[in-house]
Design an enzyme around this catalytic site. Structure first.
Site, PDB file in Angstrom:
ATOM      1  N   HIS A 125       8.932  41.366  -6.344  1.00 44.22           N
ATOM      2  CA  HIS A 125       7.609  41.997  -6.306  1.00 44.22           C
ATOM      3  C   HIS A 125       6.454  41.018  -6.521  1.00 44.22           C
ATOM      4  O   HIS A 125       5.518  41.303  -7.280  1.00 44.22           O
ATOM      5  CB  HIS A 125       7.547  43.130  -7.321  1.00 44.22           C
ATOM      6  CG  HIS A 125       8.497  44.265  -7.024  1.00 44.22           C
ATOM      7  ND1 HIS A 125       8.903  44.584  -5.748  1.00 44.22           N
ATOM      8  CD2 HIS A 125       9.125  45.163  -7.850  1.00 44.22           C
ATOM      9  CE1 HIS A 125       9.734  45.629  -5.799  1.00 44.22           C
ATOM     10  NE2 HIS A 125       9.890  45.993  -7.059  1.00 44.22           N
ATOM     11  N   HIS A 196       4.562  51.281  -5.602  1.00 47.19           N
ATOM     12  CA  HIS A 196       5.778  51.492  -6.370  1.00 47.19           C
ATOM     13  C   HIS A 196       5.718  52.753  -7.248  1.00 47.19           C
ATOM     14  O   HIS A 196       6.064  52.708  -8.434  1.00 47.19           O
ATOM     15  CB  HIS A 196       6.044  50.260  -7.228  1.00 47.19           C
ATOM     16  CG  HIS A 196       7.486  49.994  -7.502  1.00 47.19           C
ATOM     17  ND1 HIS A 196       8.303  50.922  -8.114  1.00 47.19           N
ATOM     18  CD2 HIS A 196       8.261  48.923  -7.257  1.00 47.19           C
ATOM     19  CE1 HIS A 196       9.511  50.401  -8.231  1.00 47.19           C
ATOM     20  NE2 HIS A 196       9.530  49.202  -7.710  1.00 47.19           N
ATOM     21  N   GLU A 333       9.838  53.094  -1.390  1.00 50.61           N
ATOM     22  CA  GLU A 333       8.881  52.012  -1.154  1.00 50.61           C
ATOM     23  C   GLU A 333       8.932  51.617   0.308  1.00 50.61           C
ATOM     24  O   GLU A 333       9.907  51.005   0.749  1.00 50.61           O
ATOM     25  CB  GLU A 333       9.237  50.814  -2.040  1.00 50.61           C
ATOM     26  CG  GLU A 333       9.255  51.128  -3.522  1.00 50.61           C
ATOM     27  CD  GLU A 333      10.249  50.245  -4.278  1.00 50.61           C
ATOM     28  OE1 GLU A 333      10.080  49.012  -4.280  1.00 50.61           O
ATOM     29  OE2 GLU A 333      11.205  50.795  -4.862  1.00 50.61           O
TER      30      GLU A 333
HETATM   31  C1  BGC Z   1      13.796  47.351  -6.975  1.00 49.03           C
HETATM   32  C2  BGC Z   1      14.631  47.498  -8.192  1.00 49.03           C
HETATM   33  C3  BGC Z   1      13.807  47.108  -9.358  1.00 49.03           C
HETATM   34  C4  BGC Z   1      12.568  47.948  -9.401  1.00 49.03           C
HETATM   35  C5  BGC Z   1      11.619  47.389 -10.423  1.00 49.03           C
HETATM   36  C6  BGC Z   1      12.631  48.244  -7.077  1.00 49.03           C
HETATM   37  O1  BGC Z   1      11.797  48.073  -5.976  1.00 49.03           O
HETATM   38  O2  BGC Z   1      14.505  47.610  -5.808  1.00 49.03           O
HETATM   39  O3  BGC Z   1      15.770  46.698  -8.121  1.00 49.03           O
HETATM   40  O4  BGC Z   1      14.500  47.203 -10.551  1.00 49.03           O
HETATM   41  O5  BGC Z   1      11.891  47.891  -8.203  1.00 49.03           O
HETATM   42  O6  BGC Z   1      11.422  48.102 -11.440  1.00 49.03           O
END
Ligand code: BGC
Length: 369
Positions: A125, A196, A333
């Protein structure tokens, strides 16, 4: 005949009008003293979305159930300080690169770019201080939309190019939260923007989401290794727990011994959407029987990460003191495939100077029987 309005009343009326149109308040201050604002959008049906300038976070999203009662259906914090804790990325805008980049590096035009390792050996991210942790400049629209802009400087978190990003949130009278992402760069770069939000259609903090019924418009998905990095294979969902082409309860096959379910600790996978071109099309539909709430996700993006909150473990206490246990929410997402910069066969996430990145995602809420 003219009516005289007493001066004190004029002052009160002016204050009231100013208050109604401003629809924002201070949400808190960052440790370095920067002010964070919270904007509330409201539509004609009474639905509400509160969005923070810190991370562009959707802090709350209130939509009606089948009896018309509004309920907040996203996880988050009442107090701004909650967002400064180590991230589950509740409601945040994610960038520059949503999802993972393997071994925290990629090569573009023969140059290797090194990123932060904030998820084992990988980048997740956007790195240590992704778009979820920066303050966006806000320009409110008509009370139903909010424009957020951010300039990510050349080299920020290791990514090349000055990237100028605009995200517009709109809450339509059709109970849709529409997100438009636009970006331009002055150097070749890569990007993958998303939001998210963690949804629980029964209401945030109202138990797990295992009985929610999900449909995903995807014939294939990208299997992962133990670091949740795509192996490169595009695998058919046919005959697997990943087949959501017909509605299934999220929990129905989440305990399966399928190797991929085990690696993800549940669902934490990128589904490749069946689509014809970059047009806005239906990617996912989720229904929740008790509230009657229905969520449809439409996007111009080629894929969607379906994550079932496997890493939530009850240690986070969110809005109203609610305990967020394992699988107490799901994320959808919309995105390009994870680790695309290291997979030339995946659709490209490159952006070049002179081109404009533009994607749209719509979270549409309604109620069913
Ligand atoms: C991911 C997870 C991750 C989460 C973060 C998601 O987009 O795929 O693996 O733990 O985001 O909190």
């Amino acid at each position: 005949m003219t009516t005289r309005i007493p001066i004190p009343l004029i002052i009160v009326l002016t204050l009231m009008t100013t208050n109604c149109s401003s629809n924002s308040r201070e949400f808190g201050k960052t440790p370095s003293g920067e002010s964070v604002e919270l904007y509330t959008l409201k539509n004609a049906k009474g639905a509400e979305a509160a969005i923070s300038t810190y991370g562009g976070v959707v802090v709350s999203l209130k939509v009606p159930d089948r009896a018309g009662v509004l309920g907040d259906i996203v996880l988050g914090f009442d107090d701004f300080k909650g967002y400064l804790l180590p991230p589950p990325y509740f409601g945040a805008l994610i960038g520059r690169y949503g999802n993972r980049i393997a071994h925290a590096k990629f090569t573009l035009d023969g140059v290797e770019y090194k990123l932060a390792k904030n998820d084992g050996d990988n980048t997740l991210h956007g790195g240590t201080r992704g778009f979820d942790k920066v303050i966006w400049k806000a320009k409110p629209g008509d009370g139903q939309s909010l424009e957020l802009t951010y300039l990510s400087k050349d080299g920020e978190e290791g990514f090349p190019g000055n990237l100028s990003v605009t995200v517009v949130y709109s809450l339509t009278d059709n109970n849709e939260l529409k997100i438009d992402y636009t970006a331009t760069t002055d150097k070749n770069t890569v990007l993958n923007l998303t939001n998210h939000s963690y949804f629980n259609l029964a209401g945030q903090g109202e138990g797990d989401i295992l009985a929610h019924q999900l449909t995903l418009n995807a014939d294939r998905y990208t299997p992962v290794d133990k670091g949740l990095i795509p192996t490169g294979e595009l695998r058919s969902v046919d005959g697997t727990p990943f087949d959501f082409r017909q509605p299934h309860a999220i929990g129905e096959r989440i305990g399966s011994s399928d190797e991929q379910i085990v690696l993800g600790g549940g669902y934490d996978h990128n589904f490749i959407l069946n689509r014809a071109g970059d047009v806005l099309s239906l990617a996912a539909k989720v229904t929740e029987a008790k509230s009657g709430r229905v969520l449809e996700v439409l996007t111009t993006e080629p894929a969607i990460q379906f994550y079932t909150g496997n890493f939530l473990d009850g240690t986070i206490h969110g809005k109203g003191g609610k305990v967020y246990g394992r699988r107490s929410a799901f994320c959808l997402e919309t995105q390009h495939y994870p680790d695309s910069p290291n997979h030339p066969a995946f659709p490209s996430t490159e952006l070049k100077p002179g081109a404009t990145y533009h994607t749209t995602t719509v979270f549409r809420f309604s109620t069913g029987s």
